[in-house]
Enzyme design. Structure first.
Site, PDB file in Angstrom:
ATOM      1  N   LYS A  68       0.837  -1.211   0.000  1.00 53.32           N
ATOM      2  CA  LYS A  68       0.000   0.000   0.000  1.00 53.32           C
ATOM      3  C   LYS A  68       0.871   1.261   0.000  1.00 53.32           C
ATOM      4  CE  LYS A  68      -2.117  -1.090   3.872  1.00 53.32           C
ATOM      5  NZ  LYS A  68      -1.453  -2.354   4.263  1.00 53.32           N
ATOM      6  N   ARG A 101      -9.777   0.679   8.881  1.00 52.05           N
ATOM      7  CA  ARG A 101      -9.345  -0.665   9.269  1.00 52.05           C
ATOM      8  C   ARG A 101     -10.373  -1.388  10.117  1.00 52.05           C
ATOM      9  NH1 ARG A 101      -3.557   0.265   8.730  1.00 52.05           N
ATOM     10  NH2 ARG A 101      -2.390  -1.573   9.317  1.00 52.05           N
ATOM     11  N   ARG A 143      11.952  -6.027   5.281  1.00 52.65           N
ATOM     12  CA  ARG A 143      11.907  -4.591   5.538  1.00 52.65           C
ATOM     13  C   ARG A 143      12.398  -4.278   6.954  1.00 52.65           C
ATOM     14  NH1 ARG A 143       6.254  -1.513   5.261  1.00 52.65           N
ATOM     15  NH2 ARG A 143       5.995  -2.622   7.222  1.00 52.65           N
ATOM     16  N   ARG A 170      11.283  -0.248  12.131  1.00 52.57           N
ATOM     17  CA  ARG A 170       9.928  -0.427  12.668  1.00 52.57           C
ATOM     18  C   ARG A 170       9.899  -1.621  13.609  1.00 52.57           C
ATOM     19  NH1 ARG A 170       5.146   0.242   8.281  1.00 52.57           N
ATOM     20  NH2 ARG A 170       4.122  -1.037   9.883  1.00 52.57           N
ATOM     21  N   ARG A 222      -0.447  -9.131  13.501  1.00 46.93           N
ATOM     22  CA  ARG A 222      -1.026  -8.122  12.602  1.00 46.93           C
ATOM     23  C   ARG A 222      -1.928  -8.782  11.567  1.00 46.93           C
ATOM     24  NH1 ARG A 222       4.447  -5.469  10.955  1.00 46.93           N
ATOM     25  NH2 ARG A 222       3.304  -4.204   9.462  1.00 46.93           N
TER      26      ARG A 222
HETATM   27  P1  AP5 Z   1       4.718  -1.547   1.839  1.00 44.87           P
HETATM   28  O1  AP5 Z   1       4.451  -0.774   0.614  1.00 44.87           O
HETATM   29  O2  AP5 Z   1       5.380  -0.847   2.978  1.00 44.87           O
HETATM   30  O3  AP5 Z   1       3.389  -2.304   2.320  1.00 44.87           O
HETATM   31  P2  AP5 Z   1       2.192  -1.777   3.185  1.00 44.87           P
HETATM   32  O4  AP5 Z   1       0.982  -2.488   2.685  1.00 44.87           O
HETATM   33  O5  AP5 Z   1       2.152  -0.288   3.210  1.00 44.87           O
HETATM   34  O6  AP5 Z   1       2.655  -2.394   4.575  1.00 44.87           O
HETATM   35  P3  AP5 Z   1       2.701  -1.808   6.031  1.00 44.87           P
HETATM   36  O7  AP5 Z   1       3.492  -2.736   6.903  1.00 44.87           O
HETATM   37  O8  AP5 Z   1       3.158  -0.401   6.038  1.00 44.87           O
HETATM   38  O9  AP5 Z   1       1.231  -1.974   6.392  1.00 44.87           O
HETATM   39  P4  AP5 Z   1       0.558  -2.032   7.723  1.00 44.87           P
HETATM   40  O10 AP5 Z   1      -0.832  -2.021   7.297  1.00 44.87           O
HETATM   41  O11 AP5 Z   1       0.953  -3.090   8.666  1.00 44.87           O
HETATM   42  O12 AP5 Z   1       1.191  -0.753   8.439  1.00 44.87           O
HETATM   43  P5  AP5 Z   1       0.616   0.640   8.844  1.00 44.87           P
HETATM   44  O13 AP5 Z   1       1.724   1.573   8.854  1.00 44.87           O
HETATM   45  O14 AP5 Z   1      -0.621   0.964   8.099  1.00 44.87           O
HETATM   46  O15 AP5 Z   1       5.588  -2.821   1.401  1.00 44.87           O
HETATM   47  C1  AP5 Z   1       6.078  -3.739   2.348  1.00 44.87           C
HETATM   48  C2  AP5 Z   1       7.467  -4.208   1.897  1.00 44.87           C
HETATM   49  O16 AP5 Z   1       7.337  -4.971   0.709  1.00 44.87           O
HETATM   50  C3  AP5 Z   1       8.451  -3.074   1.575  1.00 44.87           C
HETATM   51  O17 AP5 Z   1       9.723  -3.432   2.013  1.00 44.87           O
HETATM   52  C4  AP5 Z   1       8.393  -2.975   0.045  1.00 44.87           C
HETATM   53  O18 AP5 Z   1       9.583  -2.504  -0.500  1.00 44.87           O
HETATM   54  C5  AP5 Z   1       8.091  -4.411  -0.355  1.00 44.87           C
HETATM   55  N1  AP5 Z   1       7.301  -4.527  -1.574  1.00 44.87           N
HETATM   56  C6  AP5 Z   1       6.227  -3.741  -1.928  1.00 44.87           C
HETATM   57  N2  AP5 Z   1       5.723  -4.166  -3.102  1.00 44.87           N
HETATM   58  C7  AP5 Z   1       6.459  -5.248  -3.488  1.00 44.87           C
HETATM   59  C8  AP5 Z   1       6.410  -6.130  -4.617  1.00 44.87           C
HETATM   60  N3  AP5 Z   1       5.510  -5.988  -5.584  1.00 44.87           N
HETATM   61  N4  AP5 Z   1       7.318  -7.140  -4.690  1.00 44.87           N
HETATM   62  C9  AP5 Z   1       8.250  -7.296  -3.678  1.00 44.87           C
HETATM   63  N5  AP5 Z   1       8.353  -6.490  -2.602  1.00 44.87           N
HETATM   64  C10 AP5 Z   1       7.461  -5.472  -2.503  1.00 44.87           C
HETATM   65  O19 AP5 Z   1       0.141   0.317  10.354  1.00 44.87           O
HETATM   66  C11 AP5 Z   1       1.063   0.041  11.382  1.00 44.87           C
HETATM   67  C12 AP5 Z   1       0.316  -0.041  12.719  1.00 44.87           C
HETATM   68  O20 AP5 Z   1      -0.268   1.244  12.996  1.00 44.87           O
HETATM   69  C13 AP5 Z   1      -0.852  -1.021  12.777  1.00 44.87           C
HETATM   70  O21 AP5 Z   1      -0.430  -2.322  13.128  1.00 44.87           O
HETATM   71  C14 AP5 Z   1      -1.726  -0.386  13.879  1.00 44.87           C
HETATM   72  O22 AP5 Z   1      -1.208  -0.658  15.154  1.00 44.87           O
HETATM   73  C15 AP5 Z   1      -1.555   1.098  13.608  1.00 44.87           C
HETATM   74  N6  AP5 Z   1      -2.581   1.645  12.684  1.00 44.87           N
HETATM   75  C16 AP5 Z   1      -2.378   2.168  11.446  1.00 44.87           C
HETATM   76  N7  AP5 Z   1      -3.536   2.561  10.883  1.00 44.87           N
HETATM   77  C17 AP5 Z   1      -4.499   2.277  11.793  1.00 44.87           C
HETATM   78  C18 AP5 Z   1      -5.908   2.417  11.792  1.00 44.87           C
HETATM   79  N8  AP5 Z   1      -6.572   2.929  10.726  1.00 44.87           N
HETATM   80  N9  AP5 Z   1      -6.598   2.005  12.888  1.00 44.87           N
HETATM   81  C19 AP5 Z   1      -5.960   1.496  13.973  1.00 44.87           C
HETATM   82  N10 AP5 Z   1      -4.622   1.318  14.032  1.00 44.87           N
HETATM   83  C20 AP5 Z   1      -3.893   1.710  12.954  1.00 44.87           C
END
Ligand code: AP5
Length: 196
Positions: free
Chosen positions: A14, A89, A128, A134, A146
């Site tokens: 994402k 979410r 990552r 992180r 998660r």
């Molecule tokens: P990346 O693009 O970073 O993936 P992502 O889907 O953004 O993953 P995140 O880990 O950031 O998602 P998340 O939902 O856990 O985290 P968030 O910050 O929202 O890609 C991942 C990796 O893969 C990278 O290294 C990239 O280079 C690689 N990659 C990408 N595409 C690829 C491909 N095609 N092929 C190979 N490699 C590839 O949330 C973190 C925490 O915050 C949550 O656990 C929660 O505690 C809190 N939080 C956030 N939002 C909320 C909410 N709305 N409500 C409540 N809590 C929340």
């Protein structure tokens, strides 16, 4: 305004695809994960509270996240549209977002969901974790937590948007540019049939 949601499990790409999409379409990137990490870095009371949940792979409480999104939205009054990344979410967050957008006389045009297998996701996140700093990426147990939170609390959000006929699944494995092209195709189609 033209608003889209990029949906999908942790590690589905994402954040990676959002960067490319906001550049292409001039949308404001609203990532709740990034906003929360900024609060943590600035040691705000919100950040200190949120960290307790994030370190364990749990969701930050709805009222905290919804308030943060509402105020970020209000700071960007001239936006042509928003790309929501990692939000909503929970069904309560989806309802709050609908309420906010209705108030602003706009809506979600489309929800694009990146589809990636769990084994690939774990591999990406552990990889990552070697460089991201992180805390939720370095421990496989937290990563699995998660995923279970995603299955139990976030996947009902997909049904919410399927009912509204706004949900589209996109293959999230393979070359970055191929995935970007599929997303663009879906967005261009949604834009062509969008009227506000
Ligand atoms: P990346 O693009 O970073 O993936 P992502 O889907 O953004 O993953 P995140 O880990 O950031 O998602 P998340 O939902 O856990 O985290 P968030 O910050 O929202 O890609 C991942 C990796 O893969 C990278 O290294 C990239 O280079 C690689 N990659 C990408 N595409 C690829 C491909 N095609 N092929 C190979 N490699 C590839 O949330 C973190 C925490 O915050 C949550 O656990 C929660 O505690 C809190 N939080 C956030 N939002 C909320 C909410 N709305 N409500 C409540 N809590 C929340």
């Amino acid at each position: 305004m033209f608003n889209i949601i990029l949906f999908g499990p942790p590690g589905s790409g994402k954040g990676t695809q959002s960067e490319k999409l906001v550049e292409k379409y001039g949308l404001i990137h609203l990532s709740t994960g990034n906003l929360l990490r900024e609060e943590i870095a600035n040691k705000t009371p919100l950040g200190i509270e949120a960290k307790k949940f994030m370190d364990h792979g749990q969701l930050v409480p709805d009222e905290v996240v919804i308030g943060m999104v509402d105020s970020y939205f209000d700071k960007h009054k001239d936006a042509v549209g928003f790309l929501f990344d990692g939000y909503p979410r929970t069904v309560a967050q989806a309802q709050a977002l609908d309420k906010l957008l209705t108030l602003k006389k706009t809506e979600i045009a489309s929800v694009l969901a990146l589809d990636v297998t769990e084994e690939e996701l774990v591999k990406r996140l552990l990889n990552r974790g070697k460089s991201s700093g992180r805390s939720d990426d370095t421990n496989e147990e937290v990563i699995r937590k998660r995923f279970s939170v995603y299955t139990n609390e976030t996947s009902p959000v997909a049904d919410y948007y399927k009912k509204a006929r706004k949900f589209k699944s996109i293959k999230g494995e393979g070359e970055l540019d191929e995935i970007f092209a599929s997303l663009r195709q879906a967005i261009d189609k949604a834009m062509a049939s969008h009227h506000n």
